[in-house]
Design an enzyme around this catalytic site. Sequence first.
Site, PDB file in Angstrom:
ATOM      1  N   SER A  10       0.852  -1.189   0.000  1.00  0.00           N
ATOM      2  CA  SER A  10       0.000   0.000   0.000  1.00  0.00           C
ATOM      3  C   SER A  10       0.886   1.237   0.000  1.00  0.00           C
ATOM      4  O   SER A  10       1.646   1.467   0.952  1.00  0.00           O
ATOM      5  CB  SER A  10      -0.888   0.023   1.248  1.00  0.00           C
ATOM      6  OG  SER A  10      -1.375   1.339   1.441  1.00  0.00           O
ATOM      7  N   HIS A  35      -1.255  -1.374  -4.204  1.00  0.00           N
ATOM      8  CA  HIS A  35      -2.528  -1.009  -3.558  1.00  0.00           C
ATOM      9  C   HIS A  35      -2.554   0.510  -3.320  1.00  0.00           C
ATOM     10  O   HIS A  35      -1.617   1.075  -2.759  1.00  0.00           O
ATOM     11  CB  HIS A  35      -2.608  -1.765  -2.232  1.00  0.00           C
ATOM     12  CG  HIS A  35      -3.888  -1.614  -1.476  1.00  0.00           C
ATOM     13  ND1 HIS A  35      -5.004  -2.380  -1.738  1.00  0.00           N
ATOM     14  CD2 HIS A  35      -4.231  -0.802  -0.444  1.00  0.00           C
ATOM     15  CE1 HIS A  35      -5.973  -2.060  -0.892  1.00  0.00           C
ATOM     16  NE2 HIS A  35      -5.538  -1.083  -0.100  1.00  0.00           N
ATOM     17  N   ASP A  37      -4.782   3.575  -1.652  1.00  0.00           N
ATOM     18  CA  ASP A  37      -5.847   3.881  -0.690  1.00  0.00           C
ATOM     19  C   ASP A  37      -6.405   5.272  -0.940  1.00  0.00           C
ATOM     20  O   ASP A  37      -5.738   6.277  -0.681  1.00  0.00           O
ATOM     21  CB  ASP A  37      -5.300   3.784   0.738  1.00  0.00           C
ATOM     22  CG  ASP A  37      -5.089   2.340   1.146  1.00  0.00           C
ATOM     23  OD1 ASP A  37      -6.049   1.563   1.049  1.00  0.00           O
ATOM     24  OD2 ASP A  37      -3.961   1.998   1.540  1.00  0.00           O
ATOM     25  N   MET A  70     -12.209   4.372  -0.279  1.00  0.00           N
ATOM     26  CA  MET A  70     -12.852   4.633   1.018  1.00  0.00           C
ATOM     27  C   MET A  70     -13.531   5.986   0.898  1.00  0.00           C
ATOM     28  O   MET A  70     -13.130   6.981   1.511  1.00  0.00           O
ATOM     29  CB  MET A  70     -11.794   4.607   2.128  1.00  0.00           C
ATOM     30  CG  MET A  70     -11.313   3.199   2.435  1.00  0.00           C
ATOM     31  SD  MET A  70      -9.743   3.169   3.317  1.00  0.00           S
ATOM     32  CE  MET A  70      -8.632   3.244   1.921  1.00  0.00           C
ATOM     33  N   MET A 139     -11.480  -5.939   5.966  1.00  0.00           N
ATOM     34  CA  MET A 139     -10.664  -4.950   6.690  1.00  0.00           C
ATOM     35  C   MET A 139     -10.241  -5.543   8.034  1.00  0.00           C
ATOM     36  O   MET A 139     -11.081  -5.986   8.815  1.00  0.00           O
ATOM     37  CB  MET A 139     -11.464  -3.662   6.935  1.00  0.00           C
ATOM     38  CG  MET A 139     -11.707  -2.797   5.709  1.00  0.00           C
ATOM     39  SD  MET A 139     -10.227  -2.258   4.804  1.00  0.00           S
ATOM     40  CE  MET A 139      -9.267  -1.442   6.084  1.00  0.00           C
ATOM     41  N   ASP A 177      -6.387  -6.244   4.838  1.00  0.00           N
ATOM     42  CA  ASP A 177      -5.805  -4.904   4.758  1.00  0.00           C
ATOM     43  C   ASP A 177      -5.829  -4.266   6.139  1.00  0.00           C
ATOM     44  O   ASP A 177      -6.909  -4.012   6.683  1.00  0.00           O
ATOM     45  CB  ASP A 177      -6.649  -4.085   3.768  1.00  0.00           C
ATOM     46  CG  ASP A 177      -6.079  -2.725   3.459  1.00  0.00           C
ATOM     47  OD1 ASP A 177      -4.998  -2.387   3.966  1.00  0.00           O
ATOM     48  OD2 ASP A 177      -6.735  -1.994   2.685  1.00  0.00           O
TER      49      ASP A 177
HETATM   50  C1  DX5 Z   1      -6.340   1.554   5.894  1.00  0.00           C
HETATM   51  C2  DX5 Z   1      -5.891   1.296   4.466  1.00  0.00           C
HETATM   52  C3  DX5 Z   1      -4.767   0.354   4.388  1.00  0.00           C
HETATM   53  C4  DX5 Z   1      -3.549   0.788   5.063  1.00  0.00           C
HETATM   54  C5  DX5 Z   1      -2.829  -0.413   5.573  1.00  0.00           C
HETATM   55  O1  DX5 Z   1      -7.397   2.422   5.886  1.00  0.00           O
HETATM   56  O2  DX5 Z   1      -6.935   0.735   3.725  1.00  0.00           O
HETATM   57  O3  DX5 Z   1      -4.476  -0.063   3.066  1.00  0.00           O
HETATM   58  O4  DX5 Z   1      -2.695   1.526   4.261  1.00  0.00           O
HETATM   59  O5  DX5 Z   1      -1.799   0.069   6.286  1.00  0.00           O
HETATM   60  P1  DX5 Z   1      -0.873  -0.758   7.245  1.00  0.00           P
HETATM   61  O6  DX5 Z   1      -0.349  -1.908   6.469  1.00  0.00           O
HETATM   62  O7  DX5 Z   1       0.163   0.257   7.555  1.00  0.00           O
HETATM   63  O8  DX5 Z   1      -1.700  -1.165   8.421  1.00  0.00           O
HETATM   64 ZN    ZN Z   2      -6.457  -0.290   1.657  1.00  0.00          ZN
END
Ligand code: DX5
Ligand code: ZN
Length: 223
Positions: A10, A35, A37, A70, A139, A177
Site C-alpha cells: 500500500s 494497492h 488507498d 474509502m 478490513m 488490509d
Molecule cells: C487503511 C488502508 C490500508 C492501510 C494499511 O485504511 O486501507 O491499506 O494503508 O496500512 P498498514 O499496512 O500500515 O496497516
Molecule cells: Zn487499503
Amino acid sequence: MTNKVLIAPSILSADFTRLGEQVAAAEAAGADRIHVDVMDGRFVPNITMGPLVVAAVRRVTALPLDVHLMIVEPERYVEAFAEAGTNWLTIHEEASPHLHRTLQLIRGLGMKAGVALNPHTPPVVLDYVWDLLDQVLVMTVNPGFGAQRFLPETLAKISAVRQGGTARGLAVDVQVDGGIDPSTASRVVAAGANVLVAGNAIFASPLGIAGSIQAIRAAAEGA
Ligand code: DX5
Ligand code: ZN
C-alpha cells in the site's frame, strides 16, 4: 491453501517525494499488485489521493493497480479510476446502497470488482452479489489510517468469506488490509486470505522494501 499468496504494497506509507522509485523497488522485489488507498474525508476521517496519483503510478509499473475506495458515493468515480488505469477496484459495502449496480458498472468498464467490509460488517451482505465479485476485502483494522494494530477478531470473518466463495465454487480473492506484517501474515493466510495488503510493514520497515516483502512472503508461505 494451494494458491500462491499475493502481496500488495500500500503506497499510503510510501515516501511521496520518491513514489516512482518506491513502486519500482516493490515491483523488483516481487510485489504482485500495487494497492492505492483513496480516502475522501467523509467515509473515513482522512484525505489521501485520487485518480491523478493512480495515473502517475500507472506510468511507472506494469503491476496490476489495486485501488481501494474509502469514499462515499463511489459510483460517481468508477469511470475516472478506470481511465486512470485501475485494474482492481474495490468499494465499501457500507458506502454503497446500490452495491449490485456499482459492481456491474466496475466490471462493465473492464475492471475486476471488489467489495470491502469494515470490521463490524458481516459477510451476509455479500449473499446476493457473489456472482459479481472478483475480490472481497476483509478490513483487519478500521479504515482511515496506516500503521494501526491488527484486529484478531477479524480472523473468523476471513474464514467465513473464504468458505462463502468456496461453497459457491467461485475463485474469489480474499484480501486483508490493515496491520499485516510477518507475524499477522501467517495467521490471516491460515484463516483463508490469499491477497495481503501491507503499507507500514513494507515502506517503513528497517528491512527495506525488498527485505520486508520477502519476510512477509516467507511468513505467509510457512502458514
Ligand atoms: C487503511 C488502508 C490500508 C492501510 C494499511 O485504511 O486501507 O491499506 O494503508 O496500512 P498498514 O499496512 O500500515 O496497516
Ligand atoms: Zn487499503
